[in-house]
Design a protein around this motif. Structure first.
Motif, short mmCIF file in Angstrom:
data_model
loop_
_atom_site.label_atom_id
_atom_site.label_comp_id
_atom_site.label_asym_id
_atom_site.label_seq_id
_atom_site.Cartn_x
_atom_site.Cartn_y
_atom_site.Cartn_z
N LEU A 38 0.87 -1.18 0.00
CA LEU A 38 0.00 0.00 0.00
C LEU A 38 0.90 1.23 0.00
N THR A 39 0.62 2.18 -0.86
CA THR A 39 1.53 3.32 -1.00
C THR A 39 1.52 4.24 0.21
N ASP A 40 0.34 4.48 0.79
CA ASP A 40 0.29 5.31 1.98
C ASP A 40 -1.01 5.08 2.73
N GLY A 41 -0.99 5.42 4.00
CA GLY A 41 -2.16 5.25 4.85
C GLY A 41 -1.74 5.18 6.29
N GLY A 42 -2.60 4.62 7.12
CA GLY A 42 -2.33 4.53 8.54
C GLY A 42 -2.60 3.14 9.07
N VAL A 81 -8.89 10.51 -0.38
CA VAL A 81 -8.70 11.47 -1.46
C VAL A 81 -10.01 12.20 -1.73
N GLU A 82 -9.88 13.44 -2.18
CA GLU A 82 -11.05 14.26 -2.46
C GLU A 82 -11.61 13.94 -3.83
N VAL A 83 -12.94 13.83 -3.89
CA VAL A 83 -13.63 13.55 -5.15
C VAL A 83 -14.54 14.75 -5.44
N PRO A 84 -14.32 15.43 -6.58
CA PRO A 84 -15.16 16.58 -6.90
C PRO A 84 -16.62 16.16 -7.10
N SER A 85 -17.53 17.07 -6.80
CA SER A 85 -18.95 16.76 -7.00
C SER A 85 -19.25 16.70 -8.49
N ARG A 86 -20.28 15.96 -8.84
CA ARG A 86 -20.65 15.81 -10.25
C ARG A 86 -21.22 17.10 -10.83
N ASP A 87 -21.95 17.83 -9.98
CA ASP A 87 -22.58 19.04 -10.49
C ASP A 87 -21.67 20.28 -10.38
N GLY A 88 -20.57 20.15 -9.67
CA GLY A 88 -19.65 21.27 -9.54
C GLY A 88 -20.07 22.29 -8.50
N ASN A 89 -21.28 22.18 -7.98
CA ASN A 89 -21.77 23.13 -6.98
C ASN A 89 -21.73 22.57 -5.57
N SER A 90 -21.89 21.27 -5.44
CA SER A 90 -21.88 20.63 -4.12
C SER A 90 -20.45 20.50 -3.63
N GLN A 94 -15.12 12.58 0.02
CA GLN A 94 -13.85 11.87 0.16
C GLN A 94 -14.09 10.38 0.02
N ARG A 95 -13.08 9.68 -0.51
CA ARG A 95 -13.13 8.23 -0.62
C ARG A 95 -11.73 7.70 -0.36
N PRO A 96 -11.62 6.44 0.04
CA PRO A 96 -10.30 5.85 0.25
C PRO A 96 -9.52 5.81 -1.07
N SER A 97 -8.19 6.02 -0.98
CA SER A 97 -7.34 5.98 -2.18
C SER A 97 -7.25 4.58 -2.76
N VAL A 98 -7.51 3.56 -1.93
CA VAL A 98 -7.52 2.16 -2.35
C VAL A 98 -8.82 1.56 -1.85
N ASP A 99 -9.44 0.72 -2.65
CA ASP A 99 -10.73 0.13 -2.30
C ASP A 99 -10.54 -1.07 -1.37
N LEU A 100 -10.11 -0.78 -0.13
CA LEU A 100 -9.95 -1.84 0.87
C LEU A 100 -11.29 -2.21 1.46
N PRO A 101 -11.46 -3.47 1.84
CA PRO A 101 -12.66 -3.84 2.58
C PRO A 101 -12.73 -3.04 3.90
N ARG A 102 -13.88 -2.51 4.21
CA ARG A 102 -14.04 -1.67 5.40
C ARG A 102 -13.84 -2.42 6.70
N LYS A 103 -13.83 -3.75 6.66
CA LYS A 103 -13.64 -4.51 7.91
C LYS A 103 -12.28 -4.19 8.54
N TYR A 104 -11.31 -3.77 7.74
CA TYR A 104 -9.98 -3.46 8.26
C TYR A 104 -9.92 -2.11 8.98
N PHE A 105 -10.97 -1.28 8.86
CA PHE A 105 -10.96 0.07 9.41
C PHE A 105 -11.27 0.12 10.90
N SER A 106 -11.91 -0.90 11.46
CA SER A 106 -12.44 -0.83 12.82
C SER A 106 -11.96 -2.00 13.69
#
Length: 129
Positions: A38-42, A81-90, A94-106
């Motif tokens: 994994l390139t970076d994280g905690g 990482v930050e994900v811009p809104s689709r409409d540009g106004n909202s 944020q989403r994880p930089s890697v699609d890890l299973p969330r079970k590892y987060f807690s």
């Protein structure tokens, strides 16, 4: 006066030790996801019996943290990482930089464990989808 100047650095060094008297070991290791670093994280360690917890950032899959002897649950979180809104106004989301299973987060859901002892201070965690 000169004698005090020599003693002052010694007192500062003595004062920098573990204030609680608990011996901590340098724990090192790697974090990979499906065989790739994994390139970076905690990474976080939590001892459920004592409540002691410590965390460290990792880069290129490598980490180092100071821990007392014990059995720990291990949590991994990728950098967000930050994900811009689709409409540009909202506001952006944020989403994880890697699609890890969330079970590892807690601590409640992780299946990663580390038993830290004088002869066991290096760990390799290979996360699976």
């Amino acid at each position: 006066m000169a004698r005090m100047l020599v003693l002052l650095p010694l007192l500062i060094l003595v004062g920098c030790g573990e204030s609680d008297g608990v011996k901590r070991l340098t724990v090192t290791g790697t974090v990979t996801f499906q065989g790739k670093p994994l390139t970076d994280g905690g990474i976080s360690f939590e001892d459920p019996t004592t409540g002691y917890a410590a965390a460290s950032q990792f880069q290129d899959g490598a980490f180092q943290v100071q821990l007392p002897v014990g059995e720990y649950k291990v949590m991994i979180e990728p950098t967000m990482v930050e994900v811009p809104s689709r409409d540009g106004n909202s506001p952006p989301s944020q989403r994880p930089s890697v699609d890890l299973p969330r079970k590892y987060f807690s601590a409640a859901t992780t299946d990663l464990k580390a038993k830290v002892a004088d002869d066991s201070t290096n760990f390799a965690f290979d996360l699976k989808k």
